[in-house]
Write a protein that holds these residues in place. Structure first.
Motif, short mmCIF file in Angstrom:
data_model
loop_
_atom_site.label_atom_id
_atom_site.label_comp_id
_atom_site.label_asym_id
_atom_site.label_seq_id
_atom_site.Cartn_x
_atom_site.Cartn_y
_atom_site.Cartn_z
N GLU A 169 21.67 -24.26 9.36
CA GLU A 169 20.64 -25.15 9.02
C GLU A 169 19.86 -25.28 10.67
O GLU A 169 19.77 -25.95 11.28
CB GLU A 169 21.42 -26.45 8.51
N HIS B 129 20.48 -21.80 -5.96
CA HIS B 129 19.64 -22.00 -4.94
C HIS B 129 19.10 -21.64 -3.42
O HIS B 129 20.16 -21.49 -2.95
CB HIS B 129 20.43 -23.85 -4.44
N PRO C 161 18.85 -22.23 0.57
CA PRO C 161 18.50 -23.34 1.29
C PRO C 161 17.78 -23.08 2.34
O PRO C 161 16.74 -22.06 2.10
CB PRO C 161 19.98 -22.68 2.21
N ALA C 162 16.57 -24.58 2.39
CA ALA C 162 15.67 -24.81 3.25
C ALA C 162 15.03 -23.83 4.51
O ALA C 162 14.54 -23.09 5.01
CB ALA C 162 14.98 -26.16 3.31
N ALA C 163 16.18 -23.77 5.28
CA ALA C 163 16.03 -22.94 6.13
C ALA C 163 15.84 -21.63 6.22
O ALA C 163 15.17 -20.39 6.71
CB ALA C 163 17.70 -22.88 6.72
N ASP C 164 16.88 -21.10 5.69
CA ASP C 164 16.96 -19.59 4.54
C ASP C 164 15.55 -19.09 3.75
O ASP C 164 14.78 -18.18 4.28
CB ASP C 164 18.25 -19.16 4.06
N GLY C 165 14.64 -20.19 3.42
CA GLY C 165 14.08 -19.73 2.29
C GLY C 165 12.68 -19.81 3.04
O GLY C 165 11.79 -18.66 3.47
N TRP C 166 12.64 -20.51 4.76
CA TRP C 166 11.65 -20.77 6.11
C TRP C 166 12.29 -19.53 6.59
O TRP C 166 10.53 -18.88 7.45
CB TRP C 166 11.84 -21.98 6.60
N ALA D 210 7.71 -20.28 0.36
CA ALA D 210 8.40 -21.51 1.03
C ALA D 210 8.67 -22.39 1.29
O ALA D 210 8.93 -23.84 1.03
CB ALA D 210 8.79 -21.11 2.95
N ALA D 211 7.71 -23.65 0.52
CA ALA D 211 6.96 -24.64 1.28
C ALA D 211 7.31 -26.14 -0.66
O ALA D 211 7.67 -26.70 -0.82
CB ALA D 211 5.33 -24.80 1.33
N ARG E 220 10.94 -23.65 -3.08
CA ARG E 220 12.87 -23.97 -3.52
C ARG E 220 13.47 -24.02 -4.86
O ARG E 220 14.61 -24.37 -4.48
CB ARG E 220 12.90 -25.12 -1.91
N SER E 221 12.90 -24.38 -5.83
CA SER E 221 13.45 -25.19 -6.52
C SER E 221 14.05 -23.42 -7.31
O SER E 221 15.03 -24.19 -8.28
CB SER E 221 12.54 -26.04 -7.50
#
Length: 396
Positions: free
Chosen positions: A39, A307, A309-314, A356-357, A360-361
């Motif tokens: 993360e 799902h 992960p926020a960091a990986d998506g960005w 990315a914003a 995430r869902s």
């Protein structure tokens, strides 16, 4: 200069030594990628970019040296630089902690070695003077005695100097006024004509553009291969669920789309473009660091396909956006690229950022699938434009 397109139809090709050199540098890139696993915070990403820039600047110094030196490339100097970069690679995991001194000293040594080796060619590489300029390493050396965050400010200043220096480079080498006066003064003291001292002035270096294009392309190919390795390694360690297989397959399609466009059109879908070295080199960095971010992001999403992960998506989306950004920046000087910029370039930046914003869902396959659609669109648009141009070419 079409440095972002593949192939070197004629002239000198990369040597086995140069390929070996690139593989050692990619070992450092792999270590840098590991710093983003888990993360990572925005500060972690910033440090990743700074360290990546240091490795890339060390690589570019000897890449351009070998380009100018040609058959006169010093094997001893190249091997010494490889050893230094290997130390850089080994120090990367702790480059901001216990091994900061090792990393900084290794970086400075490689840069100094590159500058000294380049000077032995008797030429002045005005197209990318960072190879011979060492002002940018001074903040790095000073950072050894400075604690964070001041240390990282000094690193930023150092790489900024090295990246901005080529922007003011002249197309032709000129003797600085103070150097010319020194030559004239020595000629008067010795009672000899100024022309007798001309041999002491470095001559402009000639860059083999086809060879440089091949070296830049080979490096990007290796980094793309490392991205595939990230996906394969992650998938090999986990149970193969339907979503995992889908994300891995779609991620591979994204990488293929990046490869296809890079080595068919360069970064932009146009013909006859010419980028100066001082522009092509930074764009190469943006491209390679973006591919590395894509690799890490894909690996993380393959590991968590249910799902994102926020960091990986960005990281994944930021890498794709950075890849398109390099194309947009490369295409701006040519008005003929206006349609590509509006139809493919700018959407290639905006869509991943929006994904990315707000995406995430989405499950991993749907998230990655949006990027596949984006790649398919740029493929379809570029292919259509190519067919359109071919119809406009007169026959006979």
């Amino acid at each position: 200069m079409a440095t972002m397109s593949g192939g070197n139809a004629a002239g000198r090709h990369a040597s086995w030594l140069e390929l070996f050199f690139d593989l050692v540098v990619v070992a450092a890139v792999m270590q840098l990628a590991h710093r983003l696993h888990g993360e990572p915070t925005p500060a972690d990403v910033g440090l990743f970019v700074l360290l990546y820039l240091a490795v890339w600047l060390a690589w570019s110094s000897f890449t351009l040296y070998a380009n100018v030196a040609g058959d006169r490339t010093s094997q001893r100097s190249m091997l010494a630089a490889m050893a230094g970069i290997a130390v850089l690679a080994a120090a990367v995991p702790e480059a901001t902690e216990q091994r900061v001194v090792v990393f900084v000293v290794a970086y400075v040594v490689v840069r100094v070695l590159g500058a000294r080796t380049m000077r032995r060619t008797g030429t002045n590489l005005t197209a990318w003077p960072t190879v011979q300029g060492l002002l940018g390493v001074v903040p790095w050396l000073a950072s050894i005695w400075v604690e964070p965050p001041g240390r990282y400010v000094l690193w930023t200043v150092g790489v900024a100097i090295d990246l901005l220096l080529p922007l003011g480079a002249r197309a032709e080498a000129r003797v600085p006024r103070f150097a010319q006066r020194m030559i004239e003064a020595q000629a008067r003291r010795e009672g000899r004509p100024v022309e007798d001292f001309a041999a002491r002035v470095p001559k402009p270096a000639r860059v083999d553009l086809a060879h440089l294009a091949e070296r830049l392309g080979l490096f990007m190919i290796i980094v793309l291969g490392e991205a595939v390795l990230q996906v394969v390694t992650t998938a090999a360690e986990l149970p193969w669920t339907g979503r995992l297989v889908a994300v891995a397959g779609l991620g591979f399609v994204v990488l293929v789309g990046m490869w296809w466009h890079l080595f068919r059109y360069g970064l932009i879908a146009s013909e006859g473009r010419s980028l100066p070295v001082s522009v092509a080199m930074p764009l190469h960095f943006v491209t390679t660091v973006s591919i590395t971010a894509v690799a890490v992001g894909l690996g993380g999403i393959v590991a968590h396909p249910e799902h994102v992960p926020a960091a990986d998506g960005w990281l994944l989306c930021g890498g794709v956006a950075g890849w398109f950004l390099a194309g947009v920046l490369g295409g701006l000087p040519d008005p003929a690229n206006r349609r590509w910029l509006l139809a493919a370039g700018l959407p290639g930046i905006a869509v991943p950022i929006a994904l990315a914003a707000v995406g995430r869902s989405l499950p991993g396959p749907a998230f990655t699938g949006v990027l596949v659609v984006l790649m398919a669109w740029q493929w379809a648009y570029s292919t259509r434009q190519e067919q359109r141009r071919s119809r406009l070419v007169p026959v006979g």
